[in-house]
Scaffold this motif. Structure first.
Motif, PDB file in Angstrom:
ATOM      1  N   GLY A 101      -7.278  -5.065  -3.958  1.00 45.60           N
ATOM      2  CA  GLY A 101      -7.068  -3.857  -3.520  1.00 45.60           C
ATOM      3  C   GLY A 101      -6.604  -3.902  -2.160  1.00 45.60           C
ATOM      4  N   GLU A 102      -7.070  -4.845  -1.146  1.00 45.03           N
ATOM      5  CA  GLU A 102      -6.265  -4.854   0.142  1.00 45.03           C
ATOM      6  C   GLU A 102      -4.782  -5.443   0.183  1.00 45.03           C
ATOM      7  N   ILE A 116      -5.385  13.836  -5.938  1.00 46.70           N
ATOM      8  CA  ILE A 116      -4.713  12.755  -6.647  1.00 46.70           C
ATOM      9  C   ILE A 116      -5.486  11.697  -7.082  1.00 46.70           C
ATOM     10  N   SER A 117      -5.015  11.011  -7.909  1.00 47.89           N
ATOM     11  CA  SER A 117      -5.585   9.583  -8.431  1.00 47.89           C
ATOM     12  C   SER A 117      -4.425   8.690  -8.487  1.00 47.89           C
ATOM     13  N   VAL A 118      -4.580   7.502  -8.189  1.00 48.20           N
ATOM     14  CA  VAL A 118      -3.454   6.538  -7.938  1.00 48.20           C
ATOM     15  C   VAL A 118      -3.766   5.150  -8.627  1.00 48.20           C
ATOM     16  N   ILE A 119      -2.645   4.627  -9.231  1.00 44.07           N
ATOM     17  CA  ILE A 119      -2.910   3.159  -9.542  1.00 44.07           C
ATOM     18  C   ILE A 119      -2.114   2.126  -9.081  1.00 44.07           C
ATOM     19  N   GLY A 120      -2.659   1.226  -8.584  1.00 49.38           N
ATOM     20  CA  GLY A 120      -1.931   0.045  -7.861  1.00 49.38           C
ATOM     21  C   GLY A 120      -2.328  -1.450  -8.606  1.00 49.38           C
ATOM     22  N   ALA A 121      -1.555  -2.317  -8.108  1.00 53.59           N
ATOM     23  CA  ALA A 121      -1.715  -3.662  -8.427  1.00 53.59           C
ATOM     24  C   ALA A 121      -0.922  -4.699  -7.472  1.00 53.59           C
ATOM     25  N   ARG A 122      -1.682  -5.959  -7.809  1.00 45.47           N
ATOM     26  CA  ARG A 122      -0.968  -6.883  -7.063  1.00 45.47           C
ATOM     27  C   ARG A 122      -1.293  -8.274  -7.816  1.00 45.47           C
ATOM     28  N   ALA A 123       0.019  -8.975  -7.997  1.00 43.88           N
ATOM     29  CA  ALA A 123      -0.026 -10.135  -8.941  1.00 43.88           C
ATOM     30  C   ALA A 123      -1.042 -11.375  -8.401  1.00 43.88           C
ATOM     31  N   ARG A 131      -3.136  -7.546 -11.007  1.00 40.78           N
ATOM     32  CA  ARG A 131      -4.534  -7.188 -10.919  1.00 40.78           C
ATOM     33  C   ARG A 131      -4.497  -5.716 -10.713  1.00 40.78           C
ATOM     34  N   VAL A 132      -4.832  -4.803 -11.635  1.00 41.04           N
ATOM     35  CA  VAL A 132      -4.612  -3.531 -11.477  1.00 41.04           C
ATOM     36  C   VAL A 132      -5.942  -2.826 -10.765  1.00 41.04           C
TER      37      VAL A 132
END
Length: 394
Positions: A101-102, A116-123, A131-132
């Motif tokens: 998340g960071e 709002i609601s948000v999707i984020g990710a970082r491999a 990693r969603v």
């Protein structure tokens, strides 16, 4: 296969700002040239870096843009901004609770009842898979990362968590697992539950499915995507309708022998549009006003526009609209482009962007509309800019 007649092909980006021409007129229509104004996004507190912009939304009188701050060493941290006028922007406080998340890049934002609601990710991890993480908006307007077990979005069956939408039934994420199209549901964006291998939504022995976008509509949810029959290389365009997000009805849109997929859904007034790719161009479909989304006979081909080019993954990145105007941001082999339709998606004209937007690398572009104004974000891979302009009639 039945249902493969008609002229289909969802436009990869929906309709843009306007203009139509007679089919007998072989000269291209003049492009729309908005009076673009640049806006400045403040870099939120923390390590310095460049803006990375991924998605934009208009929500209850406010604009939102989400993305990340990218450091020179490749590190990223999530970032989001809001504005009431499209000119002056402020960064939102973010409250990550996990390692990924960071470091997340926020890439999809949905809105319902002013939140709002948000999707984020970082491999990351041993295999470098995304990693969603999802984020909800708190009472102060900041974004709080939502706790979730790894296999809610990840694990050996993970494929994608593409888009998020809010509506009377709560929140829904559209995406895919190894078993085909899938969705995630939450009443309040705090606890998403996976709906996997649902009949008619998930893959079947004769059809592999994929979901790309979600839209809250009267009476339930609409999800877009495509299916590939086992005996063919090309895909057919589909939408799915559900009253509760658990039981689904598959709707085949008019299709052709080309490869076709619906990538974005947008509702403008009472009319629902689907846009995506058909072969070497973009395509739009439209649902007759007042018709049930599950009535396949009431979906029809609107118009085909643009060109995808050769040798690249093309698609519709965003779609928006207001009044009689439809806008679509597309990605082709050469560049990102904006398109406009003032004729219900049947005819299109290009919209001149304020800067060049070449394709390739870590680039993206998006569009949103609110109160007669258009906001676009263009990320060229090394720098990102934000612009707005009046949505004037053509």
């Amino acid at each position: 296969m039945t249902g493969r007649r008609g002229i289909a092909v969802l436009g990869a980006v929906v309709v843009l700002l306007g203009g139509c021409r007679s089919t007998r007129d072989e000269s291209p229509p003049e492009p729309v040239r908005p009076m673009w104004q640049a806006a400045t996004l403040p870099v939120p507190p923390g390590a310095p870096g460049r803006l990375m912009l991924r998605d934009a939304a208009a929500c209850a009188g406010r604009w939102y843009v989400v993305g990340a701050i990218g450091g020179p060493d490749g590190a990223t941290r999530p970032a989001a901004w809001r504005s009431t006028d499209g000119h002056t922007w402020s960064s939102l406080p973010l409250h990550p609770i996990s390692y990924y998340g960071e470091r997340a890049i926020l890439y999809a934002v949905g809105c319902h009842q002013g939140r709002i609601s948000v999707i984020g990710a970082r491999a990351g991890g041993a295999h470098g898979n995304p990693r969603v993480r999802t984020w909800r908006q708190d009472a102060e307007g900041g974004l709080v990362e939502v706790s979730a077990e790894f296999e809610v979005y990840g694990g050996p069956e993970a494929v994608s968590a593409s888009r998020i939408a809010g509506g009377a039934g709560g929140w829904l994420i559209a995406g895919a697992r190894s078993g085909g199209a899938a969705v995630w549901l939450s009443a309040d964006a705090t606890d998403f539950r996976l709906v996997d291998r649902a009949p008619a939504l998930a893959s079947e022995p004769a059809l592999s499915t994929l979901a790309t976008d979600a839209l809250a509509v009267s009476g339930g949810w609409l999800v877009s995507g495509a299916g590939r029959p086992t005996e063919r290389a090309d895909r057919d365009p589909f939408v799915w309708f559900s009253a509760d997000g658990r039981g689904w009805a598959r709707v085949a849109l008019p299709s052709t022998v080309d490869d076709e997929i619906v990538q974005r859904l947008v509702q403008v007034g009472p009319t629902v549009y689907a846009v995506g790719v058909r072969g070497s161009a973009f395509q739009a479909w439209v649902l007759d006003a007042g018709a049930a989304p599950s009535d396949g006979a009431r979906w029809r081909v609107a118009g085909r526009f643009g060109a995808t080019g050769v040798g690249a993954v093309a698609g519709v990145e965003a779609a928006a609209g207001a009044g009689a105007v439809l806008l679509a941001m597309t990605l082709g082999a050469a560049d990102h482009r904006l398109w406009r339709s003032d004729a219900g998606g049947t005819s299109w004209v290009s919209v001149v962007l304020p800067i060049q937007a070449p394709a390739g690398g870590d680039t993206s572009a998006t569009v949103a509309v609110l109160d007669g104004r258009v906001v676009i974000a263009i990320d060229g891979g090394t720098a990102a800019t934000l612009w707005s302009a009046p949505l004037e009639p053509t």
